[in-house]
Design a protein around this motif. Structure first.
Motif, PDB file in Angstrom:
ATOM      1  N   UNK A 502      19.087  -0.819  -4.274  1.00 53.77           N
ATOM      2  CA  UNK A 502      19.903   0.459  -4.356  1.00 53.77           C
ATOM      3  C   UNK A 502      20.598   0.854  -5.474  1.00 53.77           C
ATOM      4  N   UNK A 503      20.794   2.059  -5.621  1.00 51.87           N
ATOM      5  CA  UNK A 503      21.892   2.554  -6.788  1.00 51.87           C
ATOM      6  C   UNK A 503      21.186   2.026  -8.240  1.00 51.87           C
ATOM      7  N   UNK A 504      21.896   1.656  -8.971  1.00 47.19           N
ATOM      8  CA  UNK A 504      21.465   1.304 -10.238  1.00 47.19           C
ATOM      9  C   UNK A 504      20.766  -0.153 -10.390  1.00 47.19           C
ATOM     10  N   UNK A 505      20.405  -0.756  -8.992  1.00 46.48           N
ATOM     11  CA  UNK A 505      19.584  -1.548  -9.023  1.00 46.48           C
ATOM     12  C   UNK A 505      18.039  -1.320  -9.044  1.00 46.48           C
ATOM     13  N   UNK A 506      17.783   0.074  -8.793  1.00 44.56           N
ATOM     14  CA  UNK A 506      16.434   0.425  -8.923  1.00 44.56           C
ATOM     15  C   UNK A 506      15.872   1.364  -7.997  1.00 44.56           C
ATOM     16  N   UNK A 507      14.849   1.661  -7.723  1.00 45.08           N
ATOM     17  CA  UNK A 507      14.005   2.602  -7.168  1.00 45.08           C
ATOM     18  C   UNK A 507      13.677   2.097  -5.506  1.00 45.08           C
ATOM     19  N   UNK A 508      14.184   0.907  -5.393  1.00 40.05           N
ATOM     20  CA  UNK A 508      14.058   0.419  -4.057  1.00 40.05           C
ATOM     21  C   UNK A 508      12.624   0.253  -3.714  1.00 40.05           C
ATOM     22  N   UNK A 509      11.686  -0.260  -4.552  1.00 37.44           N
ATOM     23  CA  UNK A 509      10.534  -0.242  -4.425  1.00 37.44           C
ATOM     24  C   UNK A 509       9.790  -1.373  -3.333  1.00 37.44           C
ATOM     25  N   UNK A 510      10.685  -2.052  -2.891  1.00 38.16           N
ATOM     26  CA  UNK A 510      10.400  -3.188  -1.802  1.00 38.16           C
ATOM     27  C   UNK A 510       8.973  -3.935  -2.124  1.00 38.16           C
ATOM     28  N   UNK A 511       8.846  -4.387  -3.147  1.00 40.32           N
ATOM     29  CA  UNK A 511       7.776  -5.614  -3.611  1.00 40.32           C
ATOM     30  C   UNK A 511       7.515  -6.458  -2.147  1.00 40.32           C
ATOM     31  N   UNK A 512       6.353  -6.972  -1.908  1.00 39.64           N
ATOM     32  CA  UNK A 512       5.912  -7.720  -1.039  1.00 39.64           C
ATOM     33  C   UNK A 512       6.220  -7.133   0.464  1.00 39.64           C
ATOM     34  N   UNK A 513       6.363  -5.795   0.429  1.00 37.40           N
ATOM     35  CA  UNK A 513       6.401  -5.060   1.777  1.00 37.40           C
ATOM     36  C   UNK A 513       5.588  -4.072   2.145  1.00 37.40           C
ATOM     37  N   UNK A 514       5.475  -3.531   3.305  1.00 40.41           N
ATOM     38  CA  UNK A 514       4.487  -2.717   3.802  1.00 40.41           C
ATOM     39  C   UNK A 514       4.224  -1.509   3.033  1.00 40.41           C
ATOM     40  N   UNK A 515       5.249  -0.925   2.188  1.00 37.32           N
ATOM     41  CA  UNK A 515       5.296   0.364   1.707  1.00 37.32           C
ATOM     42  C   UNK A 515       4.669   0.225   0.150  1.00 37.32           C
ATOM     43  N   UNK A 516       4.797  -0.841  -0.309  1.00 32.03           N
ATOM     44  CA  UNK A 516       4.641  -1.047  -1.846  1.00 32.03           C
ATOM     45  C   UNK A 516       3.307  -0.526  -2.274  1.00 32.03           C
ATOM     46  N   UNK A 517       2.185  -0.503  -1.971  1.00 22.52           N
ATOM     47  CA  UNK A 517       1.084  -0.124  -2.404  1.00 22.52           C
ATOM     48  C   UNK A 517       0.839   1.440  -2.381  1.00 22.52           C
ATOM     49  N   UNK A 518       1.695   1.850  -1.664  1.00 20.99           N
ATOM     50  CA  UNK A 518       1.740   3.620  -1.704  1.00 20.99           C
ATOM     51  C   UNK A 518       2.227   4.053  -3.069  1.00 20.99           C
TER      52      UNK A 518
END
Ligand code: NAD
Length: 531
Positions: A502-518
């Protein structure tokens, strides 16, 4: 369309079973240890070779070179690489655009089977890849195993995810219509990874891009281009068509900037520091002449991760979790614990046990599987030592604090614990990215959570407590992308702990998760009148 259970073309090695994470080696088993030593000896014999840029499948040399050095023994050259500059941007982009025409139309089963094939070969050569990490970034055997296992997990997981996404359904089918939702590729992406998970993150962002039908310009970190070159060779061996991944080590500030700014770059997948991530975000927001889209940015950045230890926690377990999270891979994980926030009622006891635990950590040659090895380069070592000097002024040095010159020319820094660090001070707020732990005293659980949340980052965090109530409060109030309860804050596993901050750690892309390829696709909705 393929499904996970019943793929259309199993002949090219579509793995049909459910995803499971790759097992780690047990190096107490002498046979495993012997095989790892043999892999290290083999790779040692290949150090110092030269690698080329790969543009549209063609090998290209440049006048300028990048030398990748062994951090534990910097006079040892791991690999010599070409240095892509502005002149290589157009050839790389044309190759990627050309390959996109056919790769974007290649069936998802074929793209997924490339990843499964890569997993099969990488599994066979796992220790050899691990050995490259030992030399190039000073990972010990266990850390190298975790990196390559995660790479395997990304191959297996994203291949299955691509097949799943290709079978997506709209939530509603209108009467008299055939309604569908197609996740189609974006275009050419710039993949810009860091050096700290030089195989897993580099491969993860690349594989997610290509399995979704995109083509990429891959610019690895200048500290770890050799493992990336090895991985791209593996992709080629597995039949990846020319131009799908264009391999371009180069300086971030020249080549990286130019690729990000290019009007045909459709997306940028970046993992690295907050500063560079923000710079890319800004550059990507500019519309270049001829650019007809908003560039998508997938940005995963730094952390200032905290472990909160409550007064009623199991102190021994908390000490172990903090020590592993703070000093594994020399504290150079984005998820590393760099702040231990301890309830004042157990503060002295915790510190005493932590000191004893940390002083047992041996530092040495990663090829010999030392628990801690060298930090990545001379610049990083100097920055870390500067932070330690600052910490000595702001707090109380408990253990460590020095470069270990007795280990030779390598960039070895002692595991360092500095207590009594005040909230808001430099050591408490800034990412150090080295083996330095700040310990902060909290008046109670509320105060501890307040300190934990009071940075601009929000990547990982952990809480040690025996109170259900406090666990629930941490889940609700500790504002991090990856929260752990009564365990260390490093070691996210693909599928179980989708990763991103979160926050300045990034866009919360959640690599290795079910939403990543979207993030690597765009959804096209089609409503067709029937009957
Ligand atoms: P870095 O930001 O220095 O470099 C990352 C990449 O960006 C490298 O390939 C570099 O060459 C490139 N780069 C540099 N300047 C550029 C520019 N102007 N344009 C385009 N590319 C440019 O980071 P690093 O030192 O390689 O990695 C450490 C950082 O990465 C830490 O801050 C760590 O927290 C972060 N990290 C975050 C995650 C996460 O998932 N959030 C994971 C790993 C590492």
């Amino acid at each position: 369309m393929a499904t996970l259970e019943a793929p259309v073309r199993p002949r090219s090695g579509l793995h049909t079973g459910p995803f499971t994470t790759e097992p780690f080696f047990d190096f107490r088993n002498e046979e495993n240890a012997r095989r790892m030593r043999a892999a290290i000896a083999k790779v040692r014999g290949q150090l110092g070779r030269e690698y080329d840029l790969i543009l549209g499948g063609k090998r290209v040399k440049t006048a300028d070179k990048i030398k990748s050095l062994n951090p534990a023994s910097p006079s040892e050259v791991v690999g010599i690489h070409q240095k892509a500059g502005k002149d290589q941007v157009e050839p790389a982009m044309s190759a990627a655009l050309k390959a996109f025409e056919s790769w974007s139309r290649t069936s998802v089963e074929e793209r997924a089977s490339l990843l499964f094939h890569v997993a099969d070969l990488l599994r066979q050569r796992k220790m050899e890849f691990m050995a490259w990490l030992v030399f190039e970034v000073s990972k010990n055997w266990g850390e190298a195993d975790a990196d390559i296992s995660e790479t395997l997990d990304f191959c297996e997981f994203y291949a299955r995810e691509a097949l799943r996404l290709a079978n997506a359904k709209t939530p509603v089918q209108l009467p008299g219509e055939r309604d569908s939702l197609l996740y189609i590729p974006l275009g050419v992406g710039a993949v810009i990874p860091p050096w700290n998970f030089p195989c897993a993150i580099m491969a993860g962002m690349t594989l997610a891009s290509i399995v979704s039908g995109n083509t990429v310009i891959l610019k690895p970190s200048s500290d770890s281009p050799t493992i990336a070159a090895k991985f791209v060779e593996l992709l080629e061996e597995c039949g990846m068509p020319e131009g799908v991944v264009n391999f371009c080590p180069g300086a971030g500030a020249s080549f990286g900037d130019a690729v990000v700014a290019h009007p045909k770059t459709r997306f940028i997948a970046f993992t690295g520091s907050r500063e560079v991530g923000l710079h890319i975000n800004k550059a990507a927001a500019e519309q270049a002449p001829g650019q007809i889209w908003i560039k998508r940015t997938i940005l995963e950045m730094g952390g200032k991760d905290a472990i909160v230890v409550d007064a009623d926690a199991d102190i021994a377990a908390a000490v172990e979790g903090v020590a592993q999270s703070a000093f594994g891979f020399q504290g150079q994980k984005c998820s590393a614990c760099s702040r231990a926030i301890i309830d004042e009622r157990i503060y002295d006891k915790f510190l005493e046990q932590l000191k004893a635990r940390v002083e047992k950590i041996k530092v040495g040659d990663p090829a010999e599987n030392a628990p801690m090895a060298a930090v990545i380069n001379e610049g990083a070592m100097k920055t870390i030592l500067d932070y330690i000097e600052q910490g000595k002024k702001d707090g109380r040095l408990i253990t460590g604090g020095e470069r270990m010159k007795e280990l030779g020319e390598g960039y070895f820094v002692q595991p360092t614990v500095i207590a009594d660090i005040p909230p808001k001070s430099k050591l408490e707020q800034e990412e150090i990215f080295g083996p330095v732990l700040a310990v902060i005293k909290a008046r109670g659980f509320d105060h501890a959570l307040q300190i934990a949340n009071d940075t601009e980052f929000g990547l990982t965090g952990a809480v040690y407590t025996n109170s259900r109530d406090k666990i629930e409060r941490a889940i609700a109030e500790f504002h991090v992308g990856n929260l752990y309860i009564n365990r260390k804050c490093t070691g996210a596993m693909v599928g179980a702990h989708p990763f991103g901050g979160f926050n300045m750690s990034g866009t919360d892309s959640k690599s290795g998760g079910p939403d990543y390829l979207c993030l690597f696709t765009q959804a096209k909705s089609v409503g067709e009148k029937i009957g």
